[in-house]
Design a protein around this motif. Structure first.
Motif, PDB file in Angstrom:
ATOM      1  N   LEU A   1       0.833  -1.209   0.000  1.00 40.38           N
ATOM      2  CA  LEU A   1       0.000   0.000   0.000  1.00 40.38           C
ATOM      3  C   LEU A   1       0.864   1.254   0.000  1.00 40.38           C
ATOM      4  O   LEU A   1       0.507   2.254  -0.621  1.00 40.38           O
ATOM      5  N   ASP A   2       2.039   1.202   0.651  1.00 43.39           N
ATOM      6  CA  ASP A   2       2.802   2.447   0.596  1.00 43.39           C
ATOM      7  C   ASP A   2       3.453   2.619  -0.773  1.00 43.39           C
ATOM      8  O   ASP A   2       3.650   3.766  -1.212  1.00 43.39           O
ATOM      9  N   MET A   3       3.699   1.522  -1.487  1.00 43.09           N
ATOM     10  CA  MET A   3       4.161   1.703  -2.868  1.00 43.09           C
ATOM     11  C   MET A   3       3.014   2.199  -3.748  1.00 43.09           C
ATOM     12  O   MET A   3       3.181   3.081  -4.587  1.00 43.09           O
ATOM     13  N   ALA A   4       1.814   1.687  -3.495  1.00 43.27           N
ATOM     14  CA  ALA A   4       0.655   2.170  -4.273  1.00 43.27           C
ATOM     15  C   ALA A   4       0.449   3.663  -4.017  1.00 43.27           C
ATOM     16  O   ALA A   4       0.234   4.444  -4.940  1.00 43.27           O
ATOM     17  N   ALA A   5       0.575   4.054  -2.761  1.00 43.51           N
ATOM     18  CA  ALA A   5       0.414   5.470  -2.413  1.00 43.51           C
ATOM     19  C   ALA A   5       1.500   6.305  -3.083  1.00 43.51           C
ATOM     20  O   ALA A   5       1.237   7.382  -3.632  1.00 43.51           O
ATOM     21  N   HIS A   6       2.716   5.795  -3.078  1.00 39.01           N
ATOM     22  CA  HIS A   6       3.827   6.503  -3.710  1.00 39.01           C
ATOM     23  C   HIS A   6       3.554   6.713  -5.198  1.00 39.01           C
ATOM     24  O   HIS A   6       3.661   7.826  -5.723  1.00 39.01           O
ATOM     25  N   ILE A   7       3.134   5.629  -5.862  1.00 37.61           N
ATOM     26  CA  ILE A   7       2.869   5.695  -7.307  1.00 37.61           C
ATOM     27  C   ILE A   7       1.720   6.675  -7.594  1.00 37.61           C
ATOM     28  O   ILE A   7       1.798   7.509  -8.487  1.00 37.61           O
ATOM     29  N   ARG A   8       0.678   6.599  -6.770  1.00 36.25           N
ATOM     30  CA  ARG A   8      -0.489   7.488  -6.977  1.00 36.25           C
ATOM     31  C   ARG A   8      -0.083   8.955  -6.822  1.00 36.25           C
ATOM     32  O   ARG A   8      -0.486   9.806  -7.608  1.00 36.25           O
ATOM     33  N   PHE A   9       0.715   9.212  -5.789  1.00 36.92           N
ATOM     34  CA  PHE A   9       1.080  10.619  -5.531  1.00 36.92           C
ATOM     35  C   PHE A   9       1.933  11.170  -6.664  1.00 36.92           C
ATOM     36  O   PHE A   9       1.661  12.254  -7.190  1.00 36.92           O
ATOM     37  N   VAL A  10       2.931  10.380  -7.050  1.00 36.89           N
ATOM     38  CA  VAL A  10       3.815  10.862  -8.124  1.00 36.89           C
ATOM     39  C   VAL A  10       3.008  11.072  -9.398  1.00 36.89           C
ATOM     40  O   VAL A  10       3.142  12.084 -10.093  1.00 36.89           O
ATOM     41  N   ARG A  11       2.072  10.161  -9.670  1.00 39.79           N
ATOM     42  CA  ARG A  11       1.252  10.293 -10.894  1.00 39.79           C
ATOM     43  C   ARG A  11       0.373  11.543 -10.814  1.00 39.79           C
ATOM     44  O   ARG A  11       0.297  12.330 -11.772  1.00 39.79           O
ATOM     45  N   ALA A  12      -0.241  11.777  -9.629  1.00 35.58           N
ATOM     46  CA  ALA A  12      -1.118  12.955  -9.499  1.00 35.58           C
ATOM     47  C   ALA A  12      -0.299  14.235  -9.666  1.00 35.58           C
ATOM     48  O   ALA A  12      -0.743  15.193 -10.309  1.00 35.58           O
ATOM     49  N   LEU A  13       0.901  14.249  -9.120  1.00 34.85           N
ATOM     50  CA  LEU A  13       1.734  15.453  -9.228  1.00 34.85           C
ATOM     51  C   LEU A  13       2.248  15.622 -10.657  1.00 34.85           C
ATOM     52  O   LEU A  13       2.345  16.732 -11.174  1.00 34.85           O
ATOM     53  N   ARG A  14       2.546  14.512 -11.312  1.00 36.41           N
ATOM     54  CA  ARG A  14       2.995  14.578 -12.719  1.00 36.41           C
ATOM     55  C   ARG A  14       1.866  15.117 -13.585  1.00 36.41           C
ATOM     56  O   ARG A  14       2.016  16.056 -14.346  1.00 36.41           O
ATOM     57  N   ASN A  15       0.670  14.536 -13.419  1.00 33.14           N
ATOM     58  CA  ASN A  15      -0.464  14.939 -14.271  1.00 33.14           C
ATOM     59  C   ASN A  15      -0.933  16.362 -13.951  1.00 33.14           C
ATOM     60  O   ASN A  15      -1.393  17.084 -14.819  1.00 33.14           O
ATOM     61  N   GLY A  16      -0.785  16.775 -12.682  1.00 30.11           N
ATOM     62  CA  GLY A  16      -1.233  18.128 -12.305  1.00 30.11           C
ATOM     63  C   GLY A  16      -0.333  19.201 -12.899  1.00 30.11           C
ATOM     64  O   GLY A  16      -0.755  20.342 -13.065  1.00 30.11           O
TER      65      GLY A  16
END
Ligand code: P6P
Length: 334
Positions: free
Chosen positions: A74-89
């Motif tokens: 879950l912390d890798m999933a959270a890491h991936i989600r955050f980086v993706r949201a920041l990349r897309n934003g």
């Protein structure tokens, strides 16, 4: 239009961000958008956290992170989600994460901000359904727009943060953050997919009756730490330690109290990380009228040397932190 200052409780995060931006005529909206992107990542992680037991995201990820800890899925999933949201934003040019040794480039070299984060702190608590949290800290880059960000962007020091906060995935999910003008708390309504302003101006009580630390380290603590803890017990304070930093911190922020992660025999600088755990929480606590110290200096004054450096953390009600510092000073002068 409604009074811009007295933002009514129950306002959505979106309207709150727009109102606050309107108070700064030179604001260009990029920080506002970055905060939205973080809130979006928080919503996505909230959904994953809430069904962690059901879907196959608990248990070890089979890799070790820079901390040498087993990475929980879950912390890798959270890491991936955050980086993706920041990349897309598009508003962050680089990200420092607890889960990666080096900084991660989002590809947005024109972006003005960098983000240091702990995507999911206390991830060992996931499998036992203890509240966990995301921590984030935002700086304006100092390297030229268009260039590759580097460590000078991340090692500016705690008082250069432009915003900081956390998401607490607890009995309810909350987003708490500051941009240097006080601390606001938002509670997530999953049926609407919105964060609503629930704590417009969070202030920590000047003192409190709760102390939070892992007394399993009793015989590793410096003597002055034991002296302080004995004083807490003589004052009949409550011991409350969840072992999940954001949850312990949030309780003490609301009710008053002190969280301690002092030096131990195993970690002479404590266990917590300066850039994405101690700095953001210290920024928030000072904005809320509290204090954060290493035991010898304010956390926000600590000079950052490298991305994952550790820092002792004594944080919470100003009077309680000060009592700890009196004990620390007494030992040093003894
Ligand atoms: P200890 C969880 O691993 C964490 O990073 C924080 O969330 C928590 O406050 C602390 O470490 C607990 O550490 O040494 O008491 O188990």
């Amino acid at each position: 239009d409604e009074d811009l200052i007295a933002t009514p409780v129950g306002t959505t995060l979106e309207r709150y961000i727009m109102r606050k931006q309107a108070e700064f005529p030179f604001a260009t909206g990029e920080l506002s958008q970055l905060l939205r992107d973080i809130a979006l990542a928080g919503k996505i992680i909230n959904r994953e956290v809430n069904r962690a037991g059901l879907s196959d995201v608990t248990g070890a990820y089979g890799r070790e992170n820079v901390q040498g800890e087993q990475q929980q899925r879950l912390d890798m999933a959270a890491h991936i989600r955050f980086v993706r949201a920041l990349r897309n934003g598009g508003q962050a040019c680089a990200v420092l994460s607890e889960e990666e040794e080096a900084i991660i480039y989002t590809g947005n070299d024109q972006a003005k901000y960098v983000v240091a984060m702990d995507p999911l702190d206390g991830s060992s608590n996931i499998d036992v359904n203890v509240p966990i949290g995301t921590l984030f800290s935002i700086y304006s880059r100092v390297t030229p727009v268009g260039s590759k960000a580097n460590e000078t962007d991340f090692l500016q020091g705690g008082r250069k943060q432009v915003a900081a906060g956390y998401v607490l995935y607890g009995s309810s999910t909350m987003l708490v953050y500051t941009t240097g003008h006080g601390v606001a708390g938002f509670t997530y309504e999953p049926s609407l997919g919105e964060f609503f302003l629930s704590h417009p101006d969070l202030r920590i009580p000047a003192t409190g009756t709760t102390f939070s630390c892992n007394e399993g380290y009793w015989f590793e603590y410096p003597a002055y730490v034991r002296t302080y803890l004995e004083n807490c017990k003589r004052s009949r304070m409550n011991g409350r330690y969840i072992g999940s930093l954001v949850a312990d911190y949030h309780r003490n922020l609301l009710t008053g109290g002190i969280y301690l992660y002092p030096p131990t025999g195993k970690n002479l600088d404590g266990k917590l990380r300066l850039l994405y755990e101690c700095y953001p929480l210290a920024f928030l606590i000072e904005q809320a009228g509290g204090a954060a110290s290493t035991g010898t200096e304010a956390v926000l004054d600590v000079t950052p040397e490298h991305y994952h450096q550790r820092c002792p953390l004594i944080i919470g009600s100003a009077e309680l932190v000060n009592e700890y510092l009196v004990c620390a000073a007494a030992e040093v002068s003894a």
